[in-house]
Write a protein that holds these residues in place. Sequence first.
Motif, mmCIF file in Angstrom:
data_model
loop_
_atom_site.group_PDB
_atom_site.id
_atom_site.type_symbol
_atom_site.label_atom_id
_atom_site.label_comp_id
_atom_site.label_asym_id
_atom_site.label_seq_id
_atom_site.Cartn_x
_atom_site.Cartn_y
_atom_site.Cartn_z
ATOM 1 N N LYS A 490 0.710 -1.083 -0.121
ATOM 2 C CA LYS A 490 0.113 -0.017 -0.103
ATOM 3 C C LYS A 490 0.814 1.373 0.089
ATOM 4 C CE LYS A 490 -3.866 -2.071 2.598
ATOM 5 N NZ LYS A 490 -4.629 -1.834 3.563
ATOM 6 N N ILE A 491 2.034 1.383 0.775
ATOM 7 C CA ILE A 491 2.621 2.600 0.859
ATOM 8 C C ILE A 491 4.173 2.596 0.504
ATOM 9 C CG2 ILE A 491 1.248 3.414 3.157
ATOM 10 C CD1 ILE A 491 3.169 2.237 4.827
ATOM 11 N N GLY A 492 4.672 1.349 0.229
ATOM 12 C CA GLY A 492 5.770 1.293 -0.538
ATOM 13 C C GLY A 492 7.001 1.780 0.365
ATOM 14 N N ASP A 493 7.425 2.818 -0.101
ATOM 15 C CA ASP A 493 8.821 3.140 0.691
ATOM 16 C C ASP A 493 8.510 3.906 1.920
ATOM 17 O OD1 ASP A 493 10.524 2.451 -1.423
ATOM 18 O OD2 ASP A 493 10.528 4.481 -2.252
ATOM 19 N N GLY A 494 7.396 4.140 2.121
ATOM 20 C CA GLY A 494 7.066 4.580 3.495
ATOM 21 C C GLY A 494 6.817 3.661 4.496
ATOM 22 N N CYS A 495 7.046 2.310 4.101
ATOM 23 C CA CYS A 495 7.098 1.124 5.012
ATOM 24 C C CYS A 495 8.363 0.604 5.125
ATOM 25 C CB CYS A 495 6.008 0.448 4.615
ATOM 26 S SG CYS A 495 5.860 -1.296 5.552
ATOM 27 N N PRO A 496 8.870 0.080 6.185
ATOM 28 C CA PRO A 496 10.042 -0.679 6.283
ATOM 29 C C PRO A 496 10.303 -1.811 5.523
ATOM 30 C CG PRO A 496 9.050 -0.324 8.399
ATOM 31 C CD PRO A 496 7.884 -0.030 7.586
ATOM 32 N N ASN A 497 11.415 -2.048 4.752
ATOM 33 C CA ASN A 497 11.532 -3.183 3.768
ATOM 34 C C ASN A 497 12.096 -4.234 4.631
ATOM 35 O OD1 ASN A 497 12.416 -4.451 1.535
ATOM 36 N ND2 ASN A 497 13.238 -2.971 0.256
ATOM 37 N N LEU A 498 11.142 -5.208 4.660
ATOM 38 C CA LEU A 498 11.737 -6.519 5.319
ATOM 39 C C LEU A 498 11.682 -7.509 4.462
ATOM 40 C CD1 LEU A 498 9.273 -6.252 8.344
ATOM 41 C CD2 LEU A 498 11.590 -5.173 7.953
ATOM 42 N N GLN A 499 12.112 -7.343 3.187
ATOM 43 C CA GLN A 499 12.220 -8.564 2.165
ATOM 44 C C GLN A 499 13.251 -9.632 2.602
ATOM 45 O OE1 GLN A 499 12.963 -6.986 -1.959
ATOM 46 N NE2 GLN A 499 11.562 -5.455 -1.468
ATOM 47 N N ARG A 500 14.374 -9.268 3.178
ATOM 48 C CA ARG A 500 15.337 -10.190 3.580
ATOM 49 C C ARG A 500 14.470 -11.278 4.687
ATOM 50 N NH1 ARG A 500 21.205 -7.755 4.869
ATOM 51 N NH2 ARG A 500 21.446 -10.342 4.825
ATOM 52 N N ALA A 501 13.973 -10.538 5.592
ATOM 53 C CA ALA A 501 13.268 -11.475 6.609
ATOM 54 C C ALA A 501 12.083 -12.425 5.798
ATOM 55 C CB ALA A 501 12.685 -10.694 7.667
ATOM 56 N N PHE A 502 11.391 -11.813 4.862
ATOM 57 C CA PHE A 502 10.386 -12.456 4.124
ATOM 58 C C PHE A 502 11.058 -13.595 3.483
ATOM 59 C CE2 PHE A 502 7.609 -13.169 0.562
ATOM 60 C CZ PHE A 502 6.444 -13.280 1.023
ATOM 61 N N GLU A 503 12.132 -13.505 2.735
ATOM 62 C CA GLU A 503 12.732 -14.604 1.979
ATOM 63 C C GLU A 503 13.300 -15.723 3.080
ATOM 64 O OE1 GLU A 503 16.177 -13.006 0.064
ATOM 65 O OE2 GLU A 503 15.060 -11.635 -1.164
ATOM 66 N N VAL A 504 13.714 -15.340 4.500
ATOM 67 C CA VAL A 504 14.208 -16.438 5.291
ATOM 68 C C VAL A 504 12.825 -17.211 5.502
ATOM 69 C CG1 VAL A 504 15.180 -16.885 7.432
ATOM 70 C CG2 VAL A 504 16.231 -15.026 5.958
ATOM 71 N N TRP A 505 11.672 -16.195 5.908
ATOM 72 C CA TRP A 505 10.482 -17.176 6.328
ATOM 73 C C TRP A 505 10.010 -18.070 5.225
ATOM 74 C CZ3 TRP A 505 5.695 -16.142 3.861
ATOM 75 C CH2 TRP A 505 4.771 -16.637 4.058
ATOM 76 N N TRP A 506 10.231 -17.584 3.979
ATOM 77 C CA TRP A 506 9.567 -18.283 2.770
ATOM 78 C C TRP A 506 10.334 -19.728 2.654
ATOM 79 C CZ3 TRP A 506 5.888 -17.163 -1.012
ATOM 80 C CH2 TRP A 506 6.073 -18.215 -2.104
ATOM 81 N N ARG A 507 11.663 -19.776 2.716
ATOM 82 C CA ARG A 507 12.370 -20.933 2.814
ATOM 83 C C ARG A 507 12.108 -21.745 3.862
ATOM 84 N NH1 ARG A 507 16.453 -16.816 1.368
ATOM 85 N NH2 ARG A 507 16.704 -16.887 -0.985
ATOM 86 N N ARG A 508 11.805 -21.087 4.940
ATOM 87 C CA ARG A 508 11.597 -22.138 6.245
ATOM 88 C C ARG A 508 10.194 -22.662 5.751
ATOM 89 N NH1 ARG A 508 13.457 -18.213 11.351
ATOM 90 N NH2 ARG A 508 15.738 -18.189 11.031
ATOM 91 N N THR A 509 9.290 -21.851 5.479
ATOM 92 C CA THR A 509 7.981 -22.519 5.053
ATOM 93 C C THR A 509 7.665 -23.275 3.914
ATOM 94 O OG1 THR A 509 7.307 -20.391 6.124
ATOM 95 C CG2 THR A 509 5.525 -21.675 4.952
ATOM 96 N N PHE A 510 8.410 -23.081 3.036
ATOM 97 C CA PHE A 510 7.988 -23.887 1.841
ATOM 98 C C PHE A 510 8.835 -24.699 1.433
ATOM 99 C CE2 PHE A 510 5.550 -19.861 1.430
ATOM 100 C CZ PHE A 510 4.163 -20.412 1.155
#
Length: 522
Positions: A490-510
């Motif tokens: 929704k807000i793009g750069d106005g939000c913290p970029n947590l992509q690295r944490a998202f990638e780690v969670w993705w690998r742990r989950t899938f």
Amino acid sequence: MADIKLTRVEQGQTKIKSVPIAVTPEGFWCCPSPVVFQKSLKAQNPLNKPKPPSSPPPNTSAQKKPVSVSERKPVPAPSRSVASDVQQCNDPERPPASTSVAIERAPRPKIEPLPKKVAIEFGEPGTCDMKVVLLGKQGFCVKLSVHRDVLKEKSSFFADKLSEQSGLSSFHIDDCEDVEIYVETVGLMYCKEMKQRLMKQNVSRILRILKVAESLGFSLCIQSCLEHLEAVPWIGEEEEKVVSTVLRLQGQGIGVNPVLKRVSSDISNAPKDTLSHIVELVLKSNEERSRREMKSIVLKLLRENNSIPTSAGSDDICIGMIYRSCRNCLDSLLSLFNQAAEPDFVDTTSDNREPVVKHIALEADNLLWLLEILVDKQAADEFTLMWANQQELAALHGKLPIVFRYHVSCISGRLYVGIGRGELLPSKNTRQLLLQTWLQPLINDYNWLQHGCRSFDRKLVEEGIGRTILTLPLEDQQRILLSWVGNFLKIGDGCPNLQRAFEVWWRRTFIRPYVDNAKPDS
């Protein structure tokens, strides 16, 4: 103290040179500086001379007749002072006086300088009844002509030696570490105004004199040196040397309290009360520049204290004092939020709003500074729990304009950074509560934090948030990161970029490598 032998100075085949010696009316000899001794030693070594004094110009040697050394005018010898002479060995390799300049220009072999011998007489000339011979490590010998009664009166060391053997006429002291200061200390026994004599000396030289005076049992000189050290300034390396010297003297029963009072206090609670007072002054200051500088200085000094082993009790007292200040700041911050959340507050004049807004920023800054102190002391886990439990403050946070509140989110960001670095080790429940209470308010203020807070480091905070999330159970990671995805889209750069944490969670989950590897073992 060097070894003492009963001996006499042997006279060698020497040539006498006079050395200027300063003598006071009462017969006190002012010891030459080390440069004088060094020049005296260098005078023996012909290699120290850059060139012969009588070398003619190279272009005129063929036209002009060489002038012999014997044709030169003799240089008058320096005048002798009170019983002071330097004995120098003759140089067998030196050419005769009639040798021409051309011969002098030939290279001469290197000659090892022989030890110098310096004779010094104290008091009235011709009245001395005793010799003290010092053999210095610098390669010269000093013969002191002194008075037995003066040494016995001023020095307990000499008094003991002379009482053991009353017929002694000379002392021979080998390997004297500091001949210059030894001679000066003996000279101080003849000085009536010792305070004035020491006044122009620097701290390092006073400590050298104090060391020799201690070895000689020269109590009057010791007391004068301590009085001098009590009055003159000394800091840094000088302070360490002074304190170590004075503490050694204290162990021998010498009164040194006036000097030590500069670095120690008799008040038992002085450090705790003083630190509390300093912290309170900094927290209440409204002058931005001075406040910022004092915060930096106090934080630096407290970090230095952390590197020094201290008792657990004193450290607990300091931490307890910091937490009391934290609670006071939190209470003040909550009161200010309540005041700013009132419906008619926004409609008031800027003169009424501005002090409240500044006070909110001030209290947030105070909490950040106190948090840094606790992190350095590895005692910030309780602060994390205290901040995570501020649900009322977080609820009021959403009711205030961003410009009023965004400074408070810096505290949450610093806690996430500390957890991500391993500086804070709160429990799992505390980490969950911290993210649940303060992550969304931080996301709401993120755009303002990037542009309105100079100390805000976006990459550092984003990495800290991501690592904090990844310390939780996988189900909690999923819930928080899916909520973040909705905000980020929704807000793009106005939000913290947590992509690295998202990638780690993705690998742990899938991909789930750990679960797949564990199944065959079960």
